[in-house]
Design a protein around this motif. Structure first.
Motif, mmCIF file in Angstrom:
data_model
loop_
_atom_site.group_PDB
_atom_site.id
_atom_site.type_symbol
_atom_site.label_atom_id
_atom_site.label_comp_id
_atom_site.label_asym_id
_atom_site.label_seq_id
_atom_site.Cartn_x
_atom_site.Cartn_y
_atom_site.Cartn_z
ATOM 1 N N LEU A 155 -10.368 -11.554 -3.270
ATOM 2 C CA LEU A 155 -9.763 -11.339 -1.952
ATOM 3 C C LEU A 155 -8.391 -10.678 -2.086
ATOM 4 C CD1 LEU A 155 -10.855 -14.677 -0.269
ATOM 5 C CD2 LEU A 155 -11.654 -12.366 0.352
ATOM 6 N N ARG A 156 -7.640 -11.045 -3.110
ATOM 7 C CA ARG A 156 -6.334 -10.411 -3.368
ATOM 8 C C ARG A 156 -6.531 -8.926 -3.669
ATOM 9 N NH1 ARG A 156 -2.382 -11.727 -1.908
ATOM 10 N NH2 ARG A 156 -2.356 -9.627 -1.165
ATOM 11 N N GLN A 157 -7.532 -8.606 -4.512
ATOM 12 C CA GLN A 157 -7.804 -7.212 -4.853
ATOM 13 C C GLN A 157 -8.218 -6.429 -3.610
ATOM 14 O OE1 GLN A 157 -10.700 -6.603 -7.992
ATOM 15 N NE2 GLN A 157 -10.789 -4.422 -7.622
ATOM 16 N N LEU A 158 -9.085 -7.020 -2.792
ATOM 17 C CA LEU A 158 -9.503 -6.358 -1.550
ATOM 18 C C LEU A 158 -8.288 -6.068 -0.671
ATOM 19 C CD1 LEU A 158 -11.674 -5.423 0.502
ATOM 20 C CD2 LEU A 158 -11.764 -7.802 1.287
ATOM 21 N N ALA A 159 -7.432 -7.062 -0.491
ATOM 22 C CA ALA A 159 -6.252 -6.889 0.352
ATOM 23 C C ALA A 159 -5.351 -5.791 -0.194
ATOM 24 C CB ALA A 159 -5.484 -8.205 0.450
ATOM 25 N N ASP A 160 -5.144 -5.792 -1.493
ATOM 26 C CA ASP A 160 -4.279 -4.782 -2.103
ATOM 27 C C ASP A 160 -4.870 -3.383 -1.970
ATOM 28 O OD1 ASP A 160 -2.564 -6.840 -2.785
ATOM 29 O OD2 ASP A 160 -3.178 -6.905 -4.895
ATOM 30 N N LEU A 188 -6.846 -2.326 0.413
ATOM 31 C CA LEU A 188 -6.867 -1.908 1.815
ATOM 32 C C LEU A 188 -5.478 -1.614 2.385
ATOM 33 C CD1 LEU A 188 -9.537 -4.306 3.363
ATOM 34 C CD2 LEU A 188 -9.740 -1.838 3.013
ATOM 35 N N MET A 189 -4.415 -1.983 1.687
ATOM 36 C CA MET A 189 -3.063 -1.832 2.225
ATOM 37 C C MET A 189 -2.568 -0.395 2.353
ATOM 38 S SD MET A 189 -1.540 -4.146 3.725
ATOM 39 C CE MET A 189 0.071 -3.391 3.900
ATOM 40 N N PRO A 221 -1.879 3.075 3.720
ATOM 41 C CA PRO A 221 -2.246 3.592 5.038
ATOM 42 C C PRO A 221 -3.475 4.505 5.015
ATOM 43 C CG PRO A 221 0.113 3.718 4.735
ATOM 44 C CD PRO A 221 -0.459 3.285 3.422
ATOM 45 N N ALA A 222 -3.622 5.307 3.966
ATOM 46 C CA ALA A 222 -4.770 6.217 3.903
ATOM 47 C C ALA A 222 -6.079 5.444 3.844
ATOM 48 C CB ALA A 222 -4.656 7.139 2.692
ATOM 49 N N VAL A 223 -6.105 4.371 3.086
ATOM 50 C CA VAL A 223 -7.337 3.589 2.958
ATOM 51 C C VAL A 223 -7.604 2.819 4.244
ATOM 52 C CG1 VAL A 223 -8.499 1.753 1.654
ATOM 53 C CG2 VAL A 223 -7.089 3.444 0.451
ATOM 54 N N ALA A 224 -6.571 2.220 4.811
ATOM 55 C CA ALA A 224 -6.746 1.499 6.076
ATOM 56 C C ALA A 224 -7.238 2.448 7.164
ATOM 57 C CB ALA A 224 -5.436 0.842 6.494
ATOM 58 N N GLY A 225 -6.638 3.627 7.247
ATOM 59 C CA GLY A 225 -7.058 4.608 8.249
ATOM 60 C C GLY A 225 -8.486 5.062 8.035
ATOM 61 N N LEU A 226 -8.839 5.287 6.793
ATOM 62 C CA LEU A 226 -10.202 5.700 6.484
ATOM 63 C C LEU A 226 -11.196 4.607 6.852
ATOM 64 C CD1 LEU A 226 -12.246 7.639 5.300
ATOM 65 C CD2 LEU A 226 -11.638 6.797 3.032
ATOM 66 N N SER A 227 -10.862 3.385 6.549
ATOM 67 C CA SER A 227 -11.746 2.271 6.890
ATOM 68 C C SER A 227 -11.990 2.204 8.387
ATOM 69 C CB SER A 227 -11.148 0.944 6.407
ATOM 70 O OG SER A 227 -11.012 0.952 5.012
ATOM 71 N N VAL A 280 -9.048 -10.577 6.127
ATOM 72 C CA VAL A 280 -8.321 -9.674 5.233
ATOM 73 C C VAL A 280 -8.344 -8.252 5.798
ATOM 74 C CG1 VAL A 280 -8.304 -8.655 2.912
ATOM 75 C CG2 VAL A 280 -8.722 -11.115 3.191
ATOM 76 N N VAL A 281 -9.506 -7.824 6.268
ATOM 77 C CA VAL A 281 -9.616 -6.485 6.854
ATOM 78 C C VAL A 281 -8.765 -6.391 8.117
ATOM 79 C CG1 VAL A 281 -11.209 -4.827 7.918
ATOM 80 C CG2 VAL A 281 -11.888 -6.055 5.840
ATOM 81 N N TYR A 282 -8.826 -7.413 8.953
ATOM 82 C CA TYR A 282 -8.032 -7.403 10.184
ATOM 83 C C TYR A 282 -6.538 -7.325 9.867
ATOM 84 C CZ TYR A 282 -6.061 -8.743 14.648
ATOM 85 O OH TYR A 282 -5.335 -8.755 15.809
ATOM 86 N N ARG A 283 -6.098 -8.157 8.935
ATOM 87 C CA ARG A 283 -4.671 -8.217 8.613
ATOM 88 C C ARG A 283 -4.166 -6.876 8.051
ATOM 89 N NH1 ARG A 283 -0.864 -11.959 9.706
ATOM 90 N NH2 ARG A 283 0.503 -12.337 7.965
ATOM 91 N N THR A 284 -4.950 -6.262 7.162
ATOM 92 C CA THR A 284 -4.491 -5.031 6.522
ATOM 93 C C THR A 284 -4.695 -3.806 7.399
ATOM 94 O OG1 THR A 284 -6.612 -4.834 5.372
ATOM 95 C CG2 THR A 284 -4.798 -5.878 4.167
ATOM 96 N N ALA A 285 -5.903 -3.645 7.923
ATOM 97 C CA ALA A 285 -6.227 -2.417 8.656
ATOM 98 C C ALA A 285 -5.731 -2.445 10.101
ATOM 99 C CB ALA A 285 -7.733 -2.163 8.621
ATOM 100 N N MET A 286 -5.835 -3.586 10.751
ATOM 101 C CA MET A 286 -5.473 -3.648 12.169
ATOM 102 C C MET A 286 -3.996 -4.009 12.379
ATOM 103 S SD MET A 286 -8.336 -2.934 13.717
ATOM 104 C CE MET A 286 -8.146 -3.520 15.375
ATOM 105 N N GLN A 287 -3.520 -5.003 11.643
ATOM 106 C CA GLN A 287 -2.132 -5.425 11.824
ATOM 107 C C GLN A 287 -1.163 -4.683 10.912
ATOM 108 O OE1 GLN A 287 -2.474 -9.720 11.247
ATOM 109 N NE2 GLN A 287 -2.160 -9.979 13.450
#
Length: 188
Positions: free
Chosen positions: A86-91, A93-94, A96-102, A160-167
């Motif tokens: 979960l830590r690796q996933l969060a890191d 996704l952080m 901006p390019a990856v969050a935006g792509l997701s 984790v996805v919500y926190r990184t990509a949305m927030q």
């Protein structure tokens, strides 16, 4: 020679993917245009269009071109292994390019059946891996849970996805611990 087996087509496709990964990492999803890819990869714009008529299709190939490394080969004890995953996933996704792509791909999956199918395949792989890890923890006595196995991916990955990509906020280790505590009682 057919288009699918032509070595030149394979080389141009790989050059385009390399250019897309570089543009994505350096400038984000908006930079991944047919024109920019053609320039970066040293191919004609028609070649890029031939391989990927729409940019979302290319972005999906960039993201799903490799085997999903997350939640693979669970280790015991399971809880610290899940925490690391979960830590690796969060890191990952952080940025901006990856969050935006997701988020772009999530939106594209609403209208594009092929993107939705590939998203669903990736989700299934992650879900199966998480359920197998939790089942292993339950079987070994490390975890007592009454949580429906179908809910586990949403309970662990969803926040984790919500926190990184949305927030656009960091995921703390404390949050990851609370997520893991939410699936049951862990023997430590």
């Amino acid at each position: 020679m057919s288009y699918s087996t032509d070595p030149r087509a394979a080389r141009s496709r790989e050059a385009i993917l390399v250019a897309a990964r570089r543009l994505l990492a350096d400038e984000g999803p908006a930079a991944v245009t047919h024109q920019r890819l053609a320039q970066q990869a040293g191919v004609g714009r028609a070649t890029v269009y031939r391989h990927w008529p729409r940019p979302e299709q290319l972005l999906l190939d960039v993201m799903t071109g490799a085997d999903l490394p997350l939640f693979k080969e669970p280790a015991t004890p399971v809880r610290p292994w899940l925490h690391r995953q979960l830590r690796q996933l969060a890191d990952e996704l952080m940025p901006p390019a990856v969050a935006g792509l997701s988020l772009t791909l999530m939106q594209s999956a609403i209208w594009d059946p092929e993107i939705a199918r590939r998203r669903d395949e990736s989700n299934q792989v992650i879900s199966d891996r998480i359920r197998a890890a939790v089942r292993s923890a339950v079987d070994s006595g490390e975890l007592a849970t009454g949580v429906d196995p179908a809910e586990l991916p949403a309970m662990l990955v969803g926040p984790v996805v919500y926190r990184t990509a949305m927030q656009r906020a960091e995921v703390s280790d404390d949050l990851i611990d609370r997520l893991l505590d939410g699936v049951g009682t862990w023997r430590r």
